[in-house]
Design a protein around this motif. Structure first.
Motif, mmCIF file in Angstrom:
data_model
loop_
_atom_site.group_PDB
_atom_site.id
_atom_site.type_symbol
_atom_site.label_atom_id
_atom_site.label_comp_id
_atom_site.label_asym_id
_atom_site.label_seq_id
_atom_site.Cartn_x
_atom_site.Cartn_y
_atom_site.Cartn_z
ATOM 1 N N ASP A 53 35.831 -48.444 10.437
ATOM 2 C CA ASP A 53 34.633 -49.191 10.828
ATOM 3 C C ASP A 53 34.739 -49.804 12.223
ATOM 4 O O ASP A 53 35.816 -50.172 12.695
ATOM 5 N N PHE A 54 33.573 -49.881 12.860
ATOM 6 C CA PHE A 54 33.452 -50.368 14.231
ATOM 7 C C PHE A 54 32.763 -51.722 14.225
ATOM 8 O O PHE A 54 31.537 -51.823 14.261
ATOM 9 N N LEU A 86 30.501 -49.396 17.732
ATOM 10 C CA LEU A 86 30.798 -48.045 18.208
ATOM 11 C C LEU A 86 30.466 -47.869 19.687
ATOM 12 O O LEU A 86 31.116 -47.095 20.396
ATOM 13 N N GLY A 87 29.473 -48.618 20.167
ATOM 14 C CA GLY A 87 29.135 -48.515 21.587
ATOM 15 C C GLY A 87 30.279 -48.892 22.511
ATOM 16 O O GLY A 87 30.273 -48.532 23.696
ATOM 17 N N TYR A 120 23.978 -42.616 18.234
ATOM 18 C CA TYR A 120 24.944 -42.680 19.341
ATOM 19 C C TYR A 120 25.040 -41.333 20.048
ATOM 20 O O TYR A 120 26.112 -40.930 20.505
ATOM 21 N N HIS A 121 23.902 -40.676 20.193
ATOM 22 C CA HIS A 121 23.841 -39.348 20.820
ATOM 23 C C HIS A 121 24.342 -39.367 22.252
ATOM 24 O O HIS A 121 24.788 -38.344 22.778
ATOM 25 N N LEU A 126 32.233 -38.397 21.685
ATOM 26 C CA LEU A 126 32.300 -38.553 20.238
ATOM 27 C C LEU A 126 32.093 -37.211 19.542
ATOM 28 O O LEU A 126 31.096 -36.520 19.781
ATOM 29 N N GLU A 127 33.038 -36.860 18.651
ATOM 30 C CA GLU A 127 32.907 -35.673 17.816
ATOM 31 C C GLU A 127 32.759 -36.139 16.374
ATOM 32 O O GLU A 127 33.702 -36.669 15.786
ATOM 33 N N VAL A 128 31.558 -35.972 15.811
ATOM 34 C CA VAL A 128 31.284 -36.427 14.456
ATOM 35 C C VAL A 128 31.608 -35.318 13.465
ATOM 36 O O VAL A 128 31.132 -34.186 13.610
#
Length: 274
Positions: A53-54, A86-87, A120-121, A126-128
């Motif tokens: 978690d962020f 996350l930002g 968060y595009h 970031l690799e989801v």
């Protein structure tokens, strides 16, 4: 496996901004913090680390506790106190693998993975990785399993993390009521360390508009309202899961001051070697 509790508080943290209750004042006097929830798990065998978690307090937590930036991360659900940090990966990470459940949430029409990817595009690093609950996946040398829990109205997940070489196991209840499904309990069982949601003591259920639920044999509520376990519910869960050690997390400042810092309630910065 080294576990650092970066954030042990609920959505407002303790001390809470603008609050002068006895618990917040005691926390200030003692220099104690419970920032928004986040856990850092280091694999000392591989030199990698995993973030659960962020927290919106991401920057403060990492500067304060001096842990390494993670190689991978998990998002358990999309409430802001678990996601909005996350930002902070912008211009800090070159690349980050993020794992989140692939089940569609009827409330949002998206899975957690899809929500993260859409919201968060702009984070190109970031690799989801959409992840199937109850199926283990290897992350940072650990066997990691997301497990469905009960946190209405959104879907939410707990996490089991096991070192396949040493057998060390960490289980996190996630944000949940006491009504965790049996398949999830099976995956979470027998941890060396359990981190269990325990937002308030059971006696405060009288102040919740919906009261308490899931009473034990003595009539003590194990769920506060609908979303979170009480302290008593979390401790009952720990017994049922046969946890070797338990720390209570996601704690609100509503705990009375004379109960708020007693064992086994966690505070930020605690570390455990499993």
């Amino acid at each position: 496996m080294r576990v650092t509790l970066l954030g042990t508080g609920d959505t407002t943290g303790t001390p809470t901004v603008g609050c002068d209750c006895d618990t917040c004042e005691t926390a200030r006097e003692r220099g104690i913090e419970r920032t928004r929830f986040s856990v850092h798990v280091e694999n000392e065998r591989t030199g990698e680390s995993l973030l659960i978690d962020f927290s919106p307090d991401f920057r403060t937590q990492f500067l304060r506790d001096g842990v390494s930036l993670p190689d991978a991360a998990i998002v358990t659900h999309i409430h802001f106190d678990h996601l909005d940090g996350l930002g902070n990966v912008f211009r800090v990470f070159d690349a980050l693998d993020l794992y989140a459940a692939n089940e569609t949430d009827p409330k949002t029409g998206n899975s957690v993975a899809e929500t993260v990817r859409e919201d968060y595009h702009y984070l190109e690093m970031l690799e989801v990785h959409p992840t199937t609950p109850l199926e283990p996946v290897e992350i940072c040398g650990f066997d990691v399993t997301l497990v469905p829990v009960d946190h209405p109205p959104l879907i939410c997940y707990g996490v089991a993390i096991e070192d396949p070489e040493t057998g060390a196991k960490l289980s996190l209840s996630g944000d949940t009521s006491y009504d965790i499904p049996d398949p999830s309990r099976t995956v979470l069982a027998d941890p060396d360390l359990l981190l269990a949601d325990a937002i308030v003591p059971a006696h405060l259920c009288e102040y919740h508009p919906m009261g308490g639920r899931h009473e034990n044999n003595d009539g003590v509520p194990r769920t506060f309202g609908t979303k979170h376990m009480t302290r008593e519910g979390a401790l009952d869960l720990a017994d049922e899961l046969n946890a070797e050690q338990t720390r209570l997390v996601h704690l609100a400042h509503y705990y009375p001051a004379d109960e708020a810092f007693e064992e086994p309630l966690a505070v930020d910065g605690e570390q455990y070697d499993l």
